[in-house]
Design an enzyme around this catalytic site. Sequence first.
Site, PDB file in Angstrom:
ATOM      1  N   GLY A   1      37.055  -6.455   6.798  1.00  0.00           N
ATOM      2  CA  GLY A   1      37.616  -7.472   7.677  1.00  0.00           C
ATOM      3  C   GLY A   1      37.860  -8.777   6.941  1.00  0.00           C
ATOM      4  N   GLU A   2      37.770  -9.900   7.680  1.00  0.00           N
ATOM      5  CA  GLU A   2      37.957 -11.256   7.129  1.00  0.00           C
ATOM      6  C   GLU A   2      39.398 -11.537   6.707  1.00  0.00           C
ATOM      7  OE1 GLU A   2      35.310 -11.871   3.814  1.00  0.00           O
ATOM      8  OE2 GLU A   2      33.511 -11.435   4.962  1.00  0.00           O
ATOM      9  N   GLY A   3      40.283 -10.522   6.808  1.00  0.00           N
ATOM     10  CA  GLY A   3      41.636 -10.681   6.266  1.00  0.00           C
ATOM     11  C   GLY A   3      41.728 -10.275   4.800  1.00  0.00           C
TER      12      GLY A   3
END
Lengths: 341, 341
Positions: B306-308
Amino acid sequence: MSISPTHNEALAAQLDRAINNKTKPLGSLGVLEALARQIGLIQNTRDIALTKPSILVFAADHGVVAEGISAYPQDVTWQMVENFLARGAAINVFATQNHCELRVIDAGVNHDFGPRDGLTDRKLAHGTRNFANEPAMSRDLCQTALAAGMALASELEGNVVGFGEMGIGNTTAAAALMHKLTGIPVAQCVGAGTGLSADGILHKQRVIEAAVDRHAHATEALDVLATFGGLEIAMMAGAMLKAAELRKILLIDGFIVTSALLVAARMHPAILDYCVFAHCSDENGHKQMLDALGAKPLLNLGLRLGEGTGCALALPLLHAAVNFLNQMATFESAQVSEKSE
Amino acid sequence: MSISPTHNEALAAQLDRAINNKTKPLGSLGVLEALARQIGLIQNTRDIALTKPSILVFAADHGVVAEGISAYPQDVTWQMVENFLARGAAINVFATQNHCELRVIDAGVNHDFGPRDGLTDRKLAHGTRNFANEPAMSRDLCQTALAAGMALASELEGNVVGFGEMGIGNTTAAAALMHKLTGIPVAQCVGAGTGLSADGILHKQRVIEAAVDRHAHATEALDVLATFGGLEIAMMAGAMLKAAELRKILLIDGFIVTSALLVAARMHPAILDYCVFAHCSDENGHKQMLDALGAKPLLNLGLRLGEGTGCALALPLLHAAVNFLNQMATFESAQVSEKSE
């Protein structure tokens, strides 16, 4: 020539601890974690770094084009070398974008360039002979090409080297090498190359099958390389071997580059420890060729351009692997709670 | 709110001609060719460019963590936001490497940060309610979150925006959204998240199944989002809608980000024309979620962080697509012979 396996249990455990202590769920960086670990083992240290990455693009011509096995005329080899020198090819664009030095080597192009800025002249012949009739190279010439590649790799400053190629007809040579070194039927080794029709592919298959029958005696790696290979493929295989001996990271591009590695790995299997596979090409045989090497490529973008373009495009992922290991906080340093389940 | 489809036959033909005239075999840059074409259609020009790419990371907490559906405690949400601000997380490393601005937005974290450099405070609540018992948000709160996201996207200078998230429990919310919006059975929507055991995953499935039964009336996109979503998911969906309206390139990350897009696409299907899918996550349901959207991701690296992070890692491929179209020579300009077969 001696290539050391990178196996080192203590270092591998140290790398795994470092990777697992980073502020992320265990294993959540997937392939990048395996890559960081591999780079650590290649460099034999926990303090990994990439320095001065470069891509070597080897160009040469192939006598087998006389059989009509390519969608493009042979002149495209030297014309594309000119395009490399003028910085107009895909590899120029991608290497520049990703801060990668590019070195173009004339291993045996059927054209006289004269002394040219940016071109490394290692021309050993004006192309190979037509392997439909006779071996592409003598054993001597093939060994000279391997040695020239080794010398080139010895000169490299950086610790990452990508491999690329240009040579009209060279998917035919690579398919023959693949068949001879893996035993996979020729029909599964041939593909469209630069854009053959279905009929063209079938013709290419027949040309290779007939040549394989004619040269049935060639089984040992050097003989196979001399009989079916190209000067760019042989020089590249030599450069790969020396680069691995020097514990550099080898970035492997598509179908032709991987065929050079097949030869090198037959000579020195430990070379595979040093290889990062940039991508799976859309050229028909590449996936099976990678499978035969147990290789897992980083990218799968339907590329089939050669020139080392896959290497240049994969390079940011190598940087990402090094950077996360060197720069991310640990659970402890960032005071982040660990898994509770 | 009005999102225009990017369809433009004349421009598409012009882009295809430009792509096909480059010095490379037809189609040999694979996915990058489709990407260059898509970017041209999004930007409505042959002269494509990426300006000031940024990644928005939305963080929020989820009431459903009370059901024990995550491997990590809820405090990890705010602790990871602190890690973002201290530049110690994976997304910091990858965004910096790839020259991408990072903006961290508190959409609803259950923690008081106070005014902080680098944190955009759009906190609408200290997390959502527990959707096992009651809707996660009221319709009003959900609409406020969407509007806040739209406002954020309006402020962006660049023409590429990636989306990322942080929120312990948000794979549970995303799996519920996926089930409700695609009809795929919950068992195929749930995964390990940050690292649940097989038992943990089964429990997560049961929690979602019970909640889906309880809230059977929620079927329309906004209701589904309010009932099962999160503040970071709703704010992200709003930012996506506005960014598409402004004809920006939307870079879509993993499982949670794609669930926000599912909601947005249900509201305005033309948004999909603007989406580039960065990667296929290792989180169990992501591949099916992408399939449901007809999406073909650029990378497949086994990431599930995640987190980009997938967006930051895919960004060099967007640059490569733009650069080859803008910088490569044509057959004519480089005087390279064309296909002869």
